[in-house]
Design a protein around this motif. Structure first.
Motif, PDB file in Angstrom:
ATOM      1  N   UNK A 174       0.799  -1.228   0.000  1.00 32.99           N
ATOM      2  CA  UNK A 174       0.000   0.000   0.000  1.00 32.99           C
ATOM      3  C   UNK A 174       0.833   1.279   0.000  1.00 32.99           C
ATOM      4  N   UNK A 175       2.053   1.204   0.512  1.00 35.00           N
ATOM      5  CA  UNK A 175       2.953   2.360   0.465  1.00 35.00           C
ATOM      6  C   UNK A 175       3.584   2.461  -0.918  1.00 35.00           C
ATOM      7  N   UNK A 176       4.061   1.344  -1.437  1.00 33.63           N
ATOM      8  CA  UNK A 176       4.665   1.321  -2.775  1.00 33.63           C
ATOM      9  C   UNK A 176       3.683   1.841  -3.821  1.00 33.63           C
ATOM     10  N   UNK A 177       2.411   1.516  -3.664  1.00 33.36           N
ATOM     11  CA  UNK A 177       1.401   1.911  -4.641  1.00 33.36           C
ATOM     12  C   UNK A 177       1.244   3.424  -4.763  1.00 33.36           C
ATOM     13  N   UNK A 178       1.686   4.154  -3.754  1.00 35.03           N
ATOM     14  CA  UNK A 178       1.582   5.606  -3.813  1.00 35.03           C
ATOM     15  C   UNK A 178       2.579   6.230  -4.798  1.00 35.03           C
ATOM     16  N   UNK A 179       3.664   5.548  -5.094  1.00 38.25           N
ATOM     17  CA  UNK A 179       4.681   6.155  -5.961  1.00 38.25           C
ATOM     18  C   UNK A 179       4.189   6.343  -7.398  1.00 38.25           C
ATOM     19  N   UNK A 180       3.624   5.332  -8.040  1.00 46.24           N
ATOM     20  CA  UNK A 180       3.032   5.606  -9.359  1.00 46.24           C
ATOM     21  C   UNK A 180       1.795   6.491  -9.256  1.00 46.24           C
ATOM     22  N   UNK A 181       1.048   6.364  -8.184  1.00 44.15           N
ATOM     23  CA  UNK A 181      -0.142   7.179  -7.981  1.00 44.15           C
ATOM     24  C   UNK A 181       0.195   8.670  -7.953  1.00 44.15           C
ATOM     25  N   UNK A 182       1.347   8.998  -7.366  1.00 47.59           N
ATOM     26  CA  UNK A 182       1.769  10.393  -7.234  1.00 47.59           C
ATOM     27  C   UNK A 182       2.808  10.773  -8.281  1.00 47.59           C
ATOM     28  N   UNK A 195       8.249  -4.400  -9.312  1.00 42.89           N
ATOM     29  CA  UNK A 195       7.552  -5.130  -8.250  1.00 42.89           C
ATOM     30  C   UNK A 195       6.080  -4.708  -8.200  1.00 42.89           C
ATOM     31  N   UNK A 196       5.839  -3.402  -8.266  1.00 42.28           N
ATOM     32  CA  UNK A 196       4.468  -2.880  -8.245  1.00 42.28           C
ATOM     33  C   UNK A 196       3.641  -3.483  -9.379  1.00 42.28           C
ATOM     34  N   UNK A 197       4.184  -3.501 -10.575  1.00 43.86           N
ATOM     35  CA  UNK A 197       3.468  -4.039 -11.723  1.00 43.86           C
ATOM     36  C   UNK A 197       3.184  -5.527 -11.557  1.00 43.86           C
ATOM     37  N   UNK A 198       4.094  -6.232 -10.908  1.00 45.76           N
ATOM     38  CA  UNK A 198       3.938  -7.666 -10.704  1.00 45.76           C
ATOM     39  C   UNK A 198       2.825  -7.984  -9.702  1.00 45.76           C
ATOM     40  N   UNK A 199       2.681  -7.129  -8.690  1.00 43.76           N
ATOM     41  CA  UNK A 199       1.800  -7.438  -7.556  1.00 43.76           C
ATOM     42  C   UNK A 199       0.432  -6.773  -7.636  1.00 43.76           C
ATOM     43  N   UNK A 200       0.302  -5.697  -8.384  1.00 45.78           N
ATOM     44  CA  UNK A 200      -0.919  -4.873  -8.314  1.00 45.78           C
ATOM     45  C   UNK A 200      -2.190  -5.607  -8.730  1.00 45.78           C
ATOM     46  N   UNK A 201      -2.082  -6.651  -9.537  1.00 47.66           N
ATOM     47  CA  UNK A 201      -3.270  -7.376  -9.979  1.00 47.66           C
ATOM     48  C   UNK A 201      -3.555  -8.625  -9.148  1.00 47.66           C
ATOM     49  N   UNK A 202      -2.835  -8.797  -8.057  1.00 42.74           N
ATOM     50  CA  UNK A 202      -3.114  -9.910  -7.160  1.00 42.74           C
ATOM     51  C   UNK A 202      -4.557  -9.767  -6.649  1.00 42.74           C
TER      52      UNK A 202
END
Length: 226
Positions: A174-182, A195-202
C-alpha cells in the motif's frame, strides 16, 4: 468466523489497506466494515473513540478482541488463522527474520514518502522551508535506492522478502502503490516499480483497491519532481 469481525477504515490509507489485504489473503471475506471519511473527521466520532483511544484508523474488532495498530492486526490475523488462506509468515527463522525486517522497514519508506508528498498538508504555511523540502526529497531518493537494491539483490520476479508473497508485501505494497499514484519518476526506483506491476493485480489487492483511486485513476503529481 468473518461475520464476528468489524473493521473501521478510511479509503486510501496504507494502514487500513494492509489490514484489508490480510483479511483477503486469509480468506476472511464477509467481515463487517464501516468506511469513514478523514476529510469529514468521521474517524474521530464516538463509535471509534469507544474502541480506540487514539481515535485512529484502522480500528479492528474480532468478537470481544480489539486490535487497533495495523501491523498488530495483520500479525493477529496470521496467528489466529495460520492454516487458512495464504501463509504470510514462514516457519524458517531466517526467512521469518527477513519478513519482519522488511515489514518494519516499511515505516521508513512510508514516513519519507509522506514527508515529501504531503509536506504542505502536515507543515503549516509559516513553517515551510524550501531547504527542508529539498532535504526530505533527498532522504526519499536515498530510501528508494535502498529498496531497489534489496530487490536487485534478490533477483527479477522476487517479492519483498523472497520468492513467496508474505506479510512484508501485505504491509508494504500500500505504500509502494503511492509512488506511481503520485507520478514518481520510474527511473528513481525501477525495480520497485517492476515489483508494483507484478503485484498490483493480485486478487487480494484488486479486491481492496482504494475507492477514490478507482474513481480518479490519474492521481496527483506531488512526486513528479523528485
Amino acid at each position: 468466523m468473518a461475520q464476528n469481525m468489524m473493521l473501521y477504515w478510511g479509503s486510501g490509507s496504507p494502514p487500513c489497506w494492509r489490514v484489508m489485504i490480510a483479511l483477503e489473503e486469509k480468506l476472511l471475506q464477509g467481515y463487517k466494515h464501516k468506511l469513514l471519511s478523514f476529510d469529514k473527521k468521521e474517524h474521530q466520532g464516538a463509535e471509534v473513540k469507544a474502541l480506540n483511544p487514539r481515535v485512529q484508523l484502522p480500528t479492528f474488532k474480532h468478537g470481544d478482541l480489539i486490535v487497533n495498530e495495523s501491523f498488530a492486526a495483520c500479525l493477529y490475523l496470521e496467528s489466529a488463522f495460520k492454516s487458512q488462506g495464504t501463509r504470510l509468515i514462514p516457519d524458517d527463522p531466517a526467512e521469518q527474520a527477513l519478513v519482519y525486517q522488511r515489514m518494519f522497514e516499511t515505516n521508513n519508506l512510508q514516513q519519507k514518502m509522506y514527508d515529501v508528498a504531503f509536506y504542505e498538508w502536515y507543515i503549516p504555511e509559516g513553517e515551510r522551508h524550501e531547504s527542508a523540502l529539498k532535504r526530505n526529497k533527498e532522504n526519499l531518493v536515498t530510501e528508494l535506492k535502498l529498496w531497489d537494491g534489496y530487490l536487485e539483490k534478490m533477483g527479477k520476479g522476487s517479492y519483498l522478502a523472497g520468492k513467496n508473497f508474505t506479510m512484508a508485501d501485505v504491509v508494504c505494497f500500500p505504500v509502494v502503490a503511492y509512488f506511481p499514484r503520485l507520478h514518481c519518476p520510474k527511473e528513481k526506483c525501477p525495480r520497485l516499480m517492476e515489483y508494483y506491476e507484478m503485484v498490483k493485480d493480485r486478487p487480494s489487492i484488486k479486491a481492496s483497491w482504494p475507492l477514490e483511486w478507482l474513481e480518479d485513476p490519474v492521481g496527483q503529481d506531488t512526486l513528479k519532481n523528485l
